[in-house]
Design an enzyme around this catalytic site. Structure first.
Site, PDB file in Angstrom:
ATOM      1  N   LYS A   1      -8.919  22.413  79.034  1.00 33.66           N
ATOM      2  CA  LYS A   1     -10.126  23.139  78.606  1.00 33.66           C
ATOM      3  C   LYS A   1      -9.841  24.632  78.576  1.00 33.66           C
ATOM      4  O   LYS A   1     -10.176  25.324  77.602  1.00 33.66           O
ATOM      5  CB  LYS A   1     -11.291  22.869  79.575  1.00 33.66           C
ATOM      6  CG  LYS A   1     -11.947  21.528  79.371  1.00 33.66           C
ATOM      7  CD  LYS A   1     -12.915  21.191  80.498  1.00 33.66           C
ATOM      8  CE  LYS A   1     -13.303  19.730  80.410  1.00 33.66           C
ATOM      9  NZ  LYS A   1     -13.953  19.202  81.608  1.00 33.66           N
TER      10      LYS A   1
ATOM     11  N   GLN B   1     -16.776  20.290  86.770  1.00 34.55           N
ATOM     12  CA  GLN B   1     -16.019  19.069  86.465  1.00 34.55           C
ATOM     13  C   GLN B   1     -16.467  17.920  87.384  1.00 34.55           C
ATOM     14  O   GLN B   1     -16.566  18.087  88.597  1.00 34.55           O
ATOM     15  CB  GLN B   1     -14.517  19.348  86.648  1.00 34.55           C
ATOM     16  CG  GLN B   1     -13.607  18.186  86.299  1.00 34.55           C
ATOM     17  CD  GLN B   1     -13.583  17.835  84.826  1.00 34.55           C
ATOM     18  OE1 GLN B   1     -13.801  18.677  83.958  1.00 34.55           O
ATOM     19  NE2 GLN B   1     -13.341  16.571  84.524  1.00 34.55           N
TER      20      GLN B   1
ATOM     21  N   ASP C   1     -22.270  21.078  79.063  1.00 34.69           N
ATOM     22  CA  ASP C   1     -22.044  19.639  79.212  1.00 34.69           C
ATOM     23  C   ASP C   1     -23.247  18.830  78.727  1.00 34.69           C
ATOM     24  O   ASP C   1     -23.144  17.624  78.511  1.00 34.69           O
ATOM     25  CB  ASP C   1     -21.844  19.303  80.697  1.00 34.69           C
ATOM     26  CG  ASP C   1     -20.413  18.983  81.047  1.00 34.69           C
ATOM     27  OD1 ASP C   1     -19.677  18.505  80.173  1.00 34.69           O
ATOM     28  OD2 ASP C   1     -20.040  19.212  82.215  1.00 34.69           O
TER      29      ASP C   1
HETATM   30  N1  GUN Z   1     -15.381  14.378  83.853  1.00 36.14           N
HETATM   31  C1  GUN Z   1     -15.006  13.544  82.847  1.00 36.14           C
HETATM   32  N2  GUN Z   1     -15.571  13.907  81.686  1.00 36.14           N
HETATM   33  C2  GUN Z   1     -16.343  14.981  81.951  1.00 36.14           C
HETATM   34  C3  GUN Z   1     -17.172  15.804  81.148  1.00 36.14           C
HETATM   35  O1  GUN Z   1     -17.339  15.614  79.941  1.00 36.14           O
HETATM   36  N3  GUN Z   1     -17.784  16.829  81.797  1.00 36.14           N
HETATM   37  C4  GUN Z   1     -17.624  17.062  83.137  1.00 36.14           C
HETATM   38  N4  GUN Z   1     -18.285  18.076  83.676  1.00 36.14           N
HETATM   39  N5  GUN Z   1     -16.867  16.314  83.906  1.00 36.14           N
HETATM   40  C5  GUN Z   1     -16.230  15.270  83.312  1.00 36.14           C
END
Ligand code: GUN
Length: 292
Positions: A53, A97, A120
């Site tokens: 990311k 996350q 998100d």
């Molecule tokens: N863990 C796995 N996929 C995601 C996501 O799309 N967002 C977040 N915050 N954590 C994740």
């Protein structure tokens, strides 16, 4: 044989359009969108996601901040960090996350994020906005699924869409997005009776159950579009490989179009996160969101 839906190529194109949008925002408005990512603990898969990311955020010209906290971080300290990021004017997107360590209440943390910075789309306010047809930040993987489906099919109006899986991260929001696209939506799950029979009705299948190769070719209506969200690591022939929730070998013989795993939905998630960050920055600064 089904047409392969190249999510990697689509995501590359989207990231290029995002980079052009970011360059325009900088030049015309002095606005650099910024994304803060918070990682608590040492989960190896999460560390890889977070690193990717950050890399892609910088590549499109945006500001990126990583906050890495130890696994034993107290919930109150994480909430305090979220509060600081909420109040920081150069931060437009906040992503915590998942999964979080067990002693932390994930819902409490997600709902502490300012909904206007919730890139998100997990905050209850954004979930509510999406389900009532209001302007919302929408979860990234569902957004990516619908972008790919529309790229293959054009308009989705009137299609029978079957979503397999009812998670808050994929199943429920993708069903809401498809409803907003005028699909007739069925949400099926592990307790559904006659799952193969339900899936056979679908013009569009979104598989998001997290069970390796569960959906077989004889469940698929000939010519249907199959979007496979699953990323499952399994051992086969002495090797560790990634497979989706669909049995690709049998499904590709029947489907009209299908996403591969890897290289289908996976690359779309981060591209959509960057897309959401640009949208959030524009909304916060009351600037028209550029086309992307
Ligand atoms: N863990 C796995 N996929 C995601 C996501 O799309 N967002 C977040 N915050 N954590 C994740």
């Amino acid at each position: 044989m089904a047409k392969l839906i190249d999510g990697k190529a689509y995501a590359e194109g989207l990231r290029a359009r995002i980079a052009a949008a970011v360059a325009g925002l900088k030049k015309e408005h002095g606005l650099t969108p910024g994304l803060a990512v918070v990682l608590v603990g040492e989960d190896p898969a999460s560390k890889v996601y977070v690193a990717n990311k950050a890399k892609q955020t910088v590549e499109v010209g945006m500001n990126s901040w990583e906050h890495k906290l130890p696994a034993e971080t107290a919930e109150a300290d994480l909430l305090a960090l979220v509060g600081r990021l909420n109040n920081d004017p150069v931060v437009h997107g906040i992503l915590v996350q998942m999964p979080l360590p067990k002693h932390i209440d994930s819902a409490k943390v997600l709902n502490a994020i300012n909904p206007d910075k919730d890139v998100d789309g997990f905050h209850v306010v954004n979930v509510g906005r999406l389900s009532t047809g209001q302007e919302a930040l929408v979860a990234c993987t569902p957004t990516g699924c619908v972008m790919l489906a529309k790229d293959v099919l054009g308009k989705l109006d009137g299609l029978n869409a079957v979503v397999i899986g009812r998670s808050n991260i994929v199943g429920k929001p993708v069903a809401q997005l498809l409803l907003a696209e005028n699909c007739t939506v069925t949400i099926a799950h592990s307790k559904s009776k006659d799952l193969p029979g339900i899936v056979r009705q679908a013009d569009l299948v979104i598989a998001a159950v997290g069970r390796p190769e569960m959906v077989k070719g004889d469940w698929i209506k000939p010519g249907a579009t199959v979007i496979d969200v699953g990323i499952n690591r399994i051992a086969r022939d002495g090797k560790n490989i990634l497979v989706g929730d669909c049995d690709f070998a049998s499904c590709e013989k029947v489907a009209g179009a299908i996403t591969p795993v890897p290289g289908g939905v996976g690359p779309m998630t981060i591209a959509c996160l960057l897309y959401n960050t640009v949208r959030a920055a524009c909304a916060i600064h009351k600037v028209k969101t550029p086309a992307m």
